[in-house]
Design a protein around this motif. Sequence first.
Motif: not given
Lengths: 171, 147
Positions: A59, A62-63, A65, B37, B39, B109-110, B113, B119-120
């Motif tokens: 997190l 990255t983001a 939310f 998402n 994550v 994921a990282v 991104r 990461i959507e």
Amino acid sequence: MLTALAVVRAQSLFATAMLSGAFSLLSALLFVTLDAVDVAFTEAAVGAGISTVLMLGTLALTARFERPATHSPVIPLFVVFVTGAALIYGTLDMPNFGDPNAPAQVHLAPDFIQNSPHEIDVPNIVTAILASYRGFDTLGEVAVVFTAGVGVLLLLSGLRHRRRRQGKEDS
Amino acid sequence: MVKEFGLDWTFVIGHLNYWLFIILMMTGLYIVVAKGNLVKKIVGLNIFQTAVFMLYISVGKVKGGTAPIFPVDMNIDPDVLYSNPLPHVLILTAIVVGVATTSLGLALAVRIREEYGTIEEDSIQKIDRDTCLQDANLHSEVASEPR
């Protein structure tokens, strides 16, 4: 169970990470009540500890939310209900909970419980099976973990380098 | 044979644990399928995984049994009933492997991104489609140029 449902709703990914940690801890408690103390140990240390740390690290990179969903949840719900119904239909043949005469209980387990004191001489039967009877399994597990570690390193190794280069281009 | 849909309470109580774990499993599956998402998808996968672990451990439980650990002095009382240690071993292995996959997924994921800036899932798809279109346009221009 409730924590899992909360994970579905939570928009903040930080809350999601914390809830998944709480979920792991609760499942560790469940494992203790089901006599699996070693599993509870591992779940508490690994599931509630390391996983949460990994999530928070991700997190940070990255983001924070998630965006609300753009398409309707009807099809996923349908898929989930069909799969769940099929699985529940599959459990109808299973033995009752805690039944000492269930097929899972009568073949290998008595052998292990009777022989491991003489053959291995370790008080904890789970340890005896893990390290001795199923030693190759554990070796394979170590190989998997090693591969995953190498993969993570390869994926992330250039991160700082690339960041620095980007910073130079920007300035 | 038991009446499967009647009011056979021993049957219902004896299978309630499986059904609860299946509901939990399906919650995880729903998160994986419906959420965009990345994550969050991994969290859903973890929930699914833990539900499977619970299912296995509950199969190994014996009523009136205790944890499969002998007394330290190895004076084994033959009357003591132990739960099945085999599922415990399998699930110990599975938990560790699960963490390995989780960490690999999060690292991916990282990396995603870093490359896409998001990461959507749907934004990633949109970016991919745009790049493809640009590529196709570029190539068609090159192909249609007079020699």
